[in-house]
Design an enzyme around this catalytic site. Structure first.
Site, PDB file in Angstrom:
ATOM      1  N   HIS A  45       3.188  -2.298  -2.453  1.00  0.00           N
ATOM      2  CA  HIS A  45       3.083  -1.519  -3.690  1.00  0.00           C
ATOM      3  C   HIS A  45       4.014  -2.040  -4.779  1.00  0.00           C
ATOM      4  O   HIS A  45       3.914  -1.629  -5.948  1.00  0.00           O
ATOM      5  CB  HIS A  45       3.395  -0.043  -3.393  1.00  0.00           C
ATOM      6  N   ASP A  89      -0.983  -2.454  -7.317  1.00  0.00           N
ATOM      7  CA  ASP A  89      -1.135  -1.048  -7.691  1.00  0.00           C
ATOM      8  C   ASP A  89      -2.181  -0.378  -6.807  1.00  0.00           C
ATOM      9  O   ASP A  89      -3.079  -1.028  -6.265  1.00  0.00           O
ATOM     10  CB  ASP A  89      -1.558  -0.928  -9.155  1.00  0.00           C
TER      11      ASP A  89
END
Length: 457
Positions: free
Chosen positions: A428, A432
Site C-alpha cells: 500500500h 493504491d
C-alpha cells in the site's frame, strides 16, 4: 607434507555470507580433487562446495547452521607438497565446536541441565529421570515461584489416600482452577496449610511425586513435560528472514473477490482432452499467468520491485512470475521468466519443470530469483480466504483459493457454478487500493471469459 586452506568462495553476485547446511566429509576423511565437501545456502539456493585439491581434512571452520562470511576459512587439508599455508604463517584456529564427540555430549548435557523449567507443572522438566520421577541431585525441587519444596509434602503425596466420600478439600479458587486444568482430584492431594488447606506448594509437591500418575489423578491422561529444541536452520531460516523483512517493511492491503471459473474449467477440460502428445496437462495456473500478463500490460506499475532504502521503484517490462511451491524442505519460489513471451502451453511446461526442480532440490540460484510478481496457492487446501504475504521487495502477490461448486443466482434461478476466490495483497506504500481493485477485477473478467485471454489487444 603441507597444509591447504579452502576458503568460502563467492557463491553468487552480491552475496556476502552463506549458511552452512551440510558437511559431506568428516575430519580425518581423505577427499579427492573436485569432491564435494560441504553445502551452503544463500538466499534460497543451495550451493555445493568442492575441494580444489586432494588431501586429508584436519579442521573444519564451522558447524551446520553457522553463517560464514565469503572468504573465511572453511576447511584445512593436509596435502602432499607445500600447500597454500606459507611456512611460519599461523593457520586458522580450530573452533571449540570441533571437540571430541564425548566432550560434545557432556557439554550438551550440561546445557540441558541448566535449561529453564517447562510450563504447566511447576517443576523443572529436566529435573525428572527416565521414569518421570524427580531428580534432586541433593537439592530440593522448586515450585513454580522458585521456592524450594520441603521433603514432607512429597513424601505425604506419595502415601496419600483419597479423602472420605463427600469430604470437600480446603483450597483457594486459584488452587482449585489449577488442579481442574491439570485434571487433578484435590481429594488425593494432602494439604499442609491451616486446617489441612491445600496450597500451591502442595500441588507442586503432588505433581513432582508419584501421585501425578494417571491412576492417582483419576484420568487416563498423562502430562507430557517434554520440550524439544528445533534449531532454525537452512531454508527455514531463510524463509523466516524473508517473512520478517516483509512484515517490517511492507504495509499490505489485501483484496478478495470471487471468480466464476465454470467456463474456464470447461475450456481447460477440452484443451486437455485434445492436447498434442508431449504437451503438459493444463492446470488453472497457466490461465492465471496469461491473465496476469494481460492485466499487467494495462497496469505496468504492479510489475515492479520497490527499493525502499533508495526510494526507487524499478518497473519491469518483462513479467517474471514467481510460483510459490511447497517442497519437502519448505517454501520455495521458482520463477517463470518472461511470461509475456510464453503461450499457454509454454507457461504450463515451464511452471511444471521449475516445480519439479524445486521439490527435488535441483533448482539453481537463477531459477529461484528475479521474480517481479508472485502467485501463491494451497491447491485443494486453499481455504476460502487467505492473506498472502508479499514476496519482498515485490509490490503484489496473487493468491488462489480452493475451487467449490456453489449455487449462484443468474437472474431467474439458482445454478451450480464452479467458483473460487482470489486473495491478492499489495504494498500500500506504492499501490493504491483503487489500482489493486482494478487489477483484480481485470484478472477476474479474463478468467470468467477465458476466450479473452487469447485475443491480442
Amino acid at each position: 607434507m603441507g597444509e591447504h586452506v579452502i576458503k568460502l568462495p563467492d557463491v553468487g553476485e552480491g552475496v556476502a555470507e552463506a549458511e552452512l547446511v551440510e558437511w559431506l566429509a568428516d575430519i580425518g576423511a581423505n577427499v579427492r580433487e573436485d569432491e564435494v565437501i560441504a553445502s551452503v545456502m544463500t538466499d534460497k539456493a543451495t550451493v555445493e562446495i568442492p575441494s580444489p585439491v586432494e588431501g586429508k581434512i584436519i579442521w573444519r571452520g564451522g558447524d551446520v547452521g553457522d553463517v560464514l562470511a565469503v572468504g573465511s576459512p572453511l576447511v584445512r587439508l593436509e596435502v602432499d607438497g607445500a600447500g597454500n599455508v606459507k611456512p611460519g604463517e599461523t593457520p586458522p584456529q580450530e573452533k571449540k565446536s570441533e571437540a571430541k564427540p564425548e566432550e560434545k555430549k557432556e557439554e550438551k548435557k550440561a546445557k540441558q541441565d541448566a535449561s529453564s523449567p517447562a510450563r504447566g507443572g511447576g517443576v523443572e522438566a529436566e529435573g525428572r529421570d527416565g521414569g518421570g520421577k524427580p531428580k534432586t541431585n541433593g537439592a530440593a525441587p522448586k515450585t513454580q515461584n522458585g521456592a524450594a519444596l520441603s521433603a514432607a509434602p512429597v513424601s505425604a503425596a506419595k502415601s496419600a489416600m483419597p479423602r472420605a466420600e463427600g469430604e470437600k478439600p480446603l483450597a483457594s479458587p486459584a488452587v482449585r482452577k489449577r488442579a481442574a486444568d491439570a485434571g487433578v482430584d484435590l481429594r488425593r492431594v494432602p494439604g499442609t496449610g491451616p486446617a489441612g488447606r491445600i496450597t500451591h506448594e502442595d500441588l507442586d509437591a503432588f505433581f513432582a511425586s508419584d501421585g501425578e500418575t494417571a491412576a492417582a489423578r483419576g484420568t487416563g491422561y498423562v502430562r507430557n513435560m517434554a520440550v524439544t529444541e528445533v534449531p532454525v536452520r537452512g531454508l527455514r531460516r531463510k524463509i523466516a528472514e524473508k517473512m520478517e523483512a516483509a512484515n517490517n517493511r511492507i504495509v499490505p492491503i489485501t483484496y478478495v473477490d470471487e471468480v466464476d471459473v465454470t467456463a474456464l474449467e470447461d475450456l481447460r477440460a477440452e484443451l486437455n482432452n485434445s492436447r498434442k502428445e508431449g504437451r503438459p496437462k493444463l492446470t488453472i495456473l497457466p490461465f492465471l499467468m496469461r491473465a496476469m500478463v494481460k492485466a499487467i500490460s494495462e497496469q505496468p506499475h504492479l510489475n515492479a520491485i520497490y527499493d525502499d532504502e533508495a526510494g526507487v521503484i524499478h518497473q519491469y517490462g518483462g513479467v517474471h512470475i514467481g510460483i510459490a511451491a511447497q517442497t519437502p524442505n519448505g517454501l520455495m519460489v521458482p520463477v517463470v521468466k518472461h511470461a509475456e513471451a510464453r503461450d499457454l502451453w509454454d507457461c504450463a511446461s515451464e511452471a511444471a519443470r521449475l516445480a519439479d526442480a524445486a521439490k527435488s532440490g535441483k533448482a539453481s540460484r537463477d531459477e529461484l530469483s528475479g521474480s517481479t510478481i508472485t502467485i501463491t496457492s494451497l491447491g485443494a487446501m486453499g481455504g476460502i480466504v487467505t492473506t498472502p504475504v508479499i514476496n519482498h521487495p515485490e509490490v503484489a502477490i496473487v493468491g488462489v483459493n480452493k475451487m467449490q461448486v456453489l449455487p449462484r443466482w443468474n437472474g431467474t434461478e439458482f445454478m451450480p457454478r464452479k467458483v473460487m476466490n482470489l486473495s491478492s495483497s499489495f504494498d500500500h506504500r506504492v499501490i493504491d487500493g483503487w489500482d489493486a481493485a482494478v487489477f483484480v477485477q481485470r484478472v477476474k473478467a479474463l478468467l470468467e471469459t477465458p476466450a479473452m485471454i487469447f485475443i491480442e489487444s
